[in-house]
Design an enzyme around this catalytic site. Structure first.
Site, short mmCIF file in Angstrom:
data_model
loop_
_atom_site.label_atom_id
_atom_site.label_comp_id
_atom_site.label_asym_id
_atom_site.label_seq_id
_atom_site.Cartn_x
_atom_site.Cartn_y
_atom_site.Cartn_z
N SER A 79 20.49 -51.47 -0.77
CA SER A 79 20.52 -52.72 -1.11
C SER A 79 18.84 -52.97 -0.51
CB SER A 79 21.11 -53.14 -0.32
OG SER A 79 22.62 -53.44 -0.99
N ASP B 144 26.21 -40.70 -7.46
CA ASP B 144 26.49 -42.18 -6.85
C ASP B 144 27.83 -42.81 -7.27
OD1 ASP B 144 26.62 -43.10 -4.22
OD2 ASP B 144 25.25 -44.76 -4.41
P1 13P Z 1 24.04 -50.69 0.43
O1 13P Z 1 24.46 -51.42 -0.41
O2 13P Z 1 24.32 -51.01 2.09
O3 13P Z 1 22.53 -50.15 -0.16
O4 13P Z 1 24.71 -49.35 -0.48
C1 13P Z 1 24.37 -48.29 -0.62
C2 13P Z 1 25.55 -47.34 -0.93
O5 13P Z 1 26.03 -47.24 -0.27
C3 13P Z 1 25.45 -46.69 -2.45
O6 13P Z 1 26.15 -46.19 -2.88
O1 G3H Z 2 26.65 -48.42 -4.58
C1 G3H Z 2 26.10 -48.26 -5.43
C2 G3H Z 2 24.61 -48.42 -5.73
O2 G3H Z 2 24.17 -49.62 -4.69
C3 G3H Z 2 24.24 -48.35 -7.39
O3 G3H Z 2 24.19 -49.92 -7.56
O4 G3H Z 2 25.85 -49.61 -9.31
O5 G3H Z 2 23.66 -51.63 -9.50
O6 G3H Z 2 22.97 -48.90 -9.15
P1 G3H Z 2 24.21 -49.68 -8.72
ZN ZN Z 3 28.58 -46.12 -1.69
#
Ligand code: 13P
Ligand code: G3H
Ligand code: ZN
Length: 334
Positions: A282, A97
């Site tokens: 989240s 991600d």
């Molecule tokens: P949220 O913070 O809304 O859960 O989004 C997560 C996200 O986009 C991870 O890449």
């Molecule tokens: O989009 C971001 C994700 O919620 C990942 O969050 O970088 O704190 O692991 P993080």
């Molecule tokens: Zn994201």
């Protein structure tokens, strides 16, 4: 000489290509849940096994380092064995991600990821194209799928904080996709990362005093769908910031009062369209934190982590089942 140490196909993971094809024709979205520890992974897998849903398990660069890259790839390979041991064969993709560079993406591809995101959204358009194309060229050698991003979401991703969002410009998407060869595209249509997606003054209040956020920009999504028919679109920042958990956190000593997310009805509408991957982090964090706060506050002498991580894991599994069934529509689609 090949620098890749692990072939994801040998571990039983899959890339996202087939998952997305089915999601677009079936009018649902594949859930992409973030994780960084064993209990989260257990909850995600159990929730998806029980609802018979395909799943993308995803980690940020920070989460990968937190868990340890070596341990993490074995956890992902272990996930496949775990699923089989439960008599299931739901498809699982392991996805990076918000990859921040070619090097991070390459490191994940080399260690067995089946899918990566290169997030060049903070770069200039030309730089975004260049780094995305470079990642695609490397990833496709190994049949690893790549997600790119156009437009900027407000919120926090690792160390990158964007104060303001910039919506995706529909007139750029065709050029970006054809020049990079990217397999899916994350767009910005009004979602944002974290638990504070909107300030109270951006929202309206209903009769019960609940803050109602502005609607997503479905007009932008529709334009993009027309320009790229059948192309997989990704929605980040898609937590609903479930009120029950915010209230529980506040009741047991936390302070999250004005947290606001994306209403489930908006996400359901998006999932029926070209949006075929919805990212949720989240909401999982909130569910886990709410239960841990409650258990510890009601059991002051408790110090066995299993006694609070276990109930937190159970709650997260319930949340995932609810999302798959009622929001993404991915239940029964494995
Ligand atoms: P949220 O913070 O809304 O859960 O989004 C997560 C996200 O986009 C991870 O890449
Ligand atoms: O989009 C971001 C994700 O919620 C990942 O969050 O970088 O704190 O692991 P993080
Ligand atoms: Zn994201």
């Amino acid at each position: 000489m090949e620098s890749r140490q692990v072939d994801y196909k040998k571990t039983g993971l899959v890339n996202t290509r087939d998952m997305f094809k089915k999601a677009i024709s079936g009018g649902y979205a594949v859930p992409a849940y973030n994780f960084n520890n064993m209990e989260q992974l257990q909850a995600i897998l159990l929730g998806c096994i029980e609802t018979d849903s395909p799943v993308i398990i995803q980690v940020s660069k920070g989460a990968r380092n937190y868990a340890n890259p070596v341990l993490l790839r074995h956890m992902a390979a272990g996930a496949i064995e775990f699923i089989k041991s439960k008599g299931s064969n739901i498809p699982v993709a392991l996805h990076l991600d918000h990859g921040d560079s070619f090097e991070t993406c390459k490191s994940c591809i080399d260690s067995g990821f089946s899918s990566v995101m290169i997030d060049g959204s903070h770069l200039s358009y030309e730089e975004n194209i260049n780094v995305t194309r470079k990642v695609v060229e490397y990833a496709h050698k190994y049949d690893v799928t790549v997600e790119g991003e156009l437009g900027i979401l407000a919120g926090i991703e690792d160390d990158v904080i964007a104060e303001k969002s910039t919506y995706t410009k529909p007139e750029e998407v065709e050029d970006f996709v054809s020049k990079t060869g990217v397999d899916s595209l994350a767009i910005s249509i009004g979602t944002s990362h974290g638990a504070y997606k909107f300030t109270p003054d951006q929202c309206t209040e209903n009769e019960e005093g609940v803050l109602i956020p502005p609607p997503l920009k479905f007009d932008i999504l529709e334009k993009i769908e027309k320009i790229l028919p059948g192309y997989p679109i990704v929605l980040h920042g898609a937590s609903s910031v479930v009120r029950k958990y915010v209230d529980m956190i506040d009741q047991y000593g936390g302070k999250l009062k004005d947290a606001v997310g994306i209403p489930e009805s908006q996400l359901r509408k998006a999932a029926r369209s070209a949006v075929c991957k919805i990212n949720i982090d989240s909401d999982g964090r909130l569910a886990v934190t709410a239960v841990i706060r409650k258990v510890l506050s009601e059991n002051k002498g408790e110090f066995d982590p299993r006694k609070y991580l276990g109930p937190a894991r159970d709650e997260l599994k319930q949340l995932i089942m609810h999302k798959n069934k009622e929001v993404l529509g991915s239940a029964g689609k494995a």
